[in-house]
Design a protein around this motif. Structure first.
Motif: not given
Length: 410
Positions: A232-258
């Motif tokens: 996930l990629r978020i602002t220090p206040d917890g919002d989805p960071a500007p430029g995130n690909p899906f308009g949500s906190p998600v930056w990358s996906w398909g991970h088991r346990n990072v």
């Protein structure tokens, strides 16, 4: 240009430490014999390179398992080996998160006690507080920690906490040596007995990167609307960071346990990821990319370029390097001087991986079996590495001084 997808296979039978030869011993379940196959995917080296136990003994180390096809041994100079130069502290209980204050002291979390500690390089330990909302169970509890990029002004400490309801990111103000009450930053991350992710890292862009796990429910990783099995990629206040690909906190996906995140010298994000029963992974993280779990574990066979067709889920990105799960189970990740360092739990070793513009090179193993399970590795302000053991996490064989934080010269 070297082929970044070339596969190299070699067998490690023993590690030389001066005149003493130590067999490779695997920790945890699934122990095998002294010989272990390592299948590494990455950029092939220009010449053979040895794996070393990383002992601090003087003189070059010779690895009898490495060398040319004719059996010629290759010497690994002492200057190239990360080596333990000090013990910062002993007697901790499952230390998990680690970050640094500007003066070189570390802030450390203990997963099961839920304590937050300040640890100085000379071993002084100050308890800053405990996180009452944490509900430790299995792999869950008080996990990652990161200081605000503006800590000298705002005094904010960010924490990844497993509660009775979810995993969440919280923050608290540090007033002197006392941690204040926590404030929720991001809630609703799935929680479970296993695979809770938990690493926090502020990026060069000032945003907070958060690693999560799929809590043992693999389908979550391929559900883009689920916060489990993601970075996930978020602002220090917890919002989805500007430029995130899906308009949500998600930056990358398909991970088991990072459980490991690190930025390299070029500002690229890398992640270490637990595999299931076959391959652990080192991934170069790209915006919006799908890393394949559970459809693919490790490198997808028969792939010519950087992705493999993933059907309705899109394309899957291959890892830059992969290991047998007996050899790694990588948790913490740090970057220093052109190399990534991975702390291995089940593998009981520190992996070093060279990285450059072409990707990842061939990994080398150090400190094999010498410290037991290793959880977190982090780069200190003075350029040295701090490495935590994790032998009191319920799966290790603790020594009298465990758990420890060791200081290494990379």
């Amino acid at each position: 240009m070297r082929d970044p997808h070339r596969r190299t296979r070699r067998t490690l039978a023993a590690y030389a430490v001066g005149a003493l030869v130590l067999p490779v011993v695997l920790a945890g379940c699934g122990q095998g014999g002294d010989e272990v196959d390592i299948d590494v995917t990455g950029t092939a080296p220009a010449s053979p390179s040895a794996s070393s136990s990383g002992s601090s003994s003087a003189g070059p180390s010779t690895d009898p398992s490495a060398g040319s096809a004719g059996g010629e041994q290759v010497e690994l100079p002492t200057s190239r080996r990360p080596r333990v130069v000090a013990t910062a502290v002993t007697g901790l209980e499952a230390p998990w998160g680690l970050d640094f204050f500007a003066d070189g002291d570390a802030i450390v979390t203990e997963r099961d006690t839920t304590r937050v500690l300040r640890v100085s390089p000379d071993g002084e330990v100050t308890e800053l507080g405990a996180v009452d909302a944490a509900a430790p169970e299995g792999e869950a509890g008080l996990l990652g920690v990161a200081l605000s990029p503006d800590f000298e002004q705002d005094r904010l400490v960010y924490l990844y906490v497993t509660t009775g309801e979810d995993n969440r990111v919280v923050r608290a103000e540090l007033d002197g040596d006392r941690l204040g009450p926590t404030e929720d930053v991001l809630t609703g991350i799935p929680n479970g007995f296993i695979h809770d992710g938990g690493r926090l890292l502020f990026g060069p862009d000032g945003h907070l990167y958060v690693s999560t796990g799929e809590i043992g429910e693999p389908a979550r990783a391929q559900d883009r609307d689920d916060l489990g099995g993601k970075i996930l990629r978020i602002t220090p206040d917890g919002d989805p960071a500007p430029g995130n690909p899906f308009g949500s906190p998600v930056w990358s996906w398909g991970h088991r346990n990072v459980q490991g995140l690190a930025f390299d010298g070029e500002g690229r994000l890398w992640a270490s990821e637990f595999g299931d029963s076959t391959w652990d992974e080192l991934n170069l993280i790209e915006k919006g990319a799908n890393y394949g779990w559970p459809e693919v574990e490790g490198r997808a066979e028969g792939r010519a370029e950087g992705t493999v067709e993933g059907g309705p889920s899109g394309d899957f990105v291959d890892p830059q390097a992969q290991w047998s799960t007996d050899e790694a189970s990588p948790s913490g990740l740090a970057y220093a001087d052109g190399h990534l360092y991975l702390a291995a739990l089940r593998g009981e070793r520190l992996w070093r991986v060279p990285v450059d513009g072409d990707g990842a090179g061939e990994p080398e193993a150090f400190l094999v079996g010498e410290l037991g399970r290793m959880r977190t590795v982090a780069l200190a302000p003075d350029g040295r590495l701090w490495l935590t053991t994790s032998n009191r996490d319920g799966r290790g064989d603790p020594a009298d001084e465990d758990d420890r934080i060791l200081v290494l010269k990379p």
